[in-house]
Design a protein around this motif. Structure first.
Motif, PDB file in Angstrom:
ATOM      1  N   LEU A 198      26.982 -13.405  31.268  1.00 34.43           N
ATOM      2  CA  LEU A 198      26.580 -12.648  30.086  1.00 34.43           C
ATOM      3  C   LEU A 198      27.823 -12.147  29.381  1.00 34.43           C
ATOM      4  N   SER A 199      27.874 -12.382  28.075  1.00 34.87           N
ATOM      5  CA  SER A 199      28.903 -11.787  27.225  1.00 34.87           C
ATOM      6  C   SER A 199      28.196 -10.828  26.271  1.00 34.87           C
ATOM      7  N   ILE A 200      28.700  -9.608  26.188  1.00 32.27           N
ATOM      8  CA  ILE A 200      28.191  -8.649  25.209  1.00 32.27           C
ATOM      9  C   ILE A 200      29.223  -8.604  24.093  1.00 32.27           C
ATOM     10  N   LEU A 258      23.826 -10.256  22.870  1.00 34.87           N
ATOM     11  CA  LEU A 258      23.795 -10.581  24.294  1.00 34.87           C
ATOM     12  C   LEU A 258      23.763 -12.094  24.395  1.00 34.87           C
ATOM     13  N   LYS A 259      24.834 -12.681  24.897  1.00 31.55           N
ATOM     14  CA  LYS A 259      24.942 -14.144  24.981  1.00 31.55           C
ATOM     15  C   LYS A 259      24.955 -14.542  26.454  1.00 31.55           C
ATOM     16  N   PHE A 260      23.856 -15.126  26.902  1.00 26.88           N
ATOM     17  CA  PHE A 260      23.714 -15.608  28.270  1.00 26.88           C
ATOM     18  C   PHE A 260      24.074 -17.085  28.304  1.00 26.88           C
ATOM     19  N   THR A 268      20.673 -16.298  23.235  1.00 25.99           N
ATOM     20  CA  THR A 268      21.305 -15.213  22.496  1.00 25.99           C
ATOM     21  C   THR A 268      20.248 -14.240  21.999  1.00 25.99           C
ATOM     22  N   TYR A 269      20.522 -12.968  22.199  1.00 28.03           N
ATOM     23  CA  TYR A 269      19.652 -11.900  21.728  1.00 28.03           C
ATOM     24  C   TYR A 269      20.500 -10.941  20.905  1.00 28.03           C
ATOM     25  N   VAL A 325      22.196  -0.845  25.657  1.00 28.05           N
ATOM     26  CA  VAL A 325      22.203  -2.299  25.861  1.00 28.05           C
ATOM     27  C   VAL A 325      22.207  -2.593  27.355  1.00 28.05           C
ATOM     28  N   LYS A 326      23.037  -1.896  28.100  1.00 31.02           N
ATOM     29  CA  LYS A 326      23.126  -2.131  29.545  1.00 31.02           C
ATOM     30  C   LYS A 326      21.836  -1.750  30.267  1.00 31.02           C
ATOM     31  N   LEU A 361      19.330  -4.535  30.730  1.00 29.45           N
ATOM     32  CA  LEU A 361      19.632  -5.569  31.717  1.00 29.45           C
ATOM     33  C   LEU A 361      19.005  -5.252  33.073  1.00 29.45           C
TER      34      LEU A 361
END
Length: 80
Positions: free
Chosen positions: A14-16, A25-27, A35-36, A50-51, A54
């Motif tokens: 995951l990249s935020i 949010l890129k998984f 991507t969200y 955001v966290k 998850l």
């Protein structure tokens, strides 16, 4: 676009990111990605909120979607 944080989970990364008053949010798993986007104005505590998204339920859904995406893609490759 700037990377805020990168987190590895079992099975995917995951990249935020931050861009244009949005958190992205890129998984990523292999050649697939999900991507969200979340508008900063929809969050009270920004990155902390955001966290909180998850959680186990959401991450399980992401993994299941990756499995379905992989199956769909493999099916299409077989038709070539």
């Amino acid at each position: 676009m700037r990377v805020i944080e990168e987190i590895s989970f079992p099975g995917f990364k995951l990249s935020i990111l931050a861009m244009n008053q949005k958190f992205i949010l890129k998984f990523e798993k292999g050649n697939l990605e999900q991507t969200y986007k979340v508008a900063e104005m929809d969050l009270i505590f920004g990155l902390e909120d955001v966290k909180k998204m998850l959680n186990e339920t959401f991450l399980t859904t992401v993994m299941e979607r990756f499995k379905q995406m992989n199956n769909d893609f493999a099916d299409q490759l077989e038709q070539l």
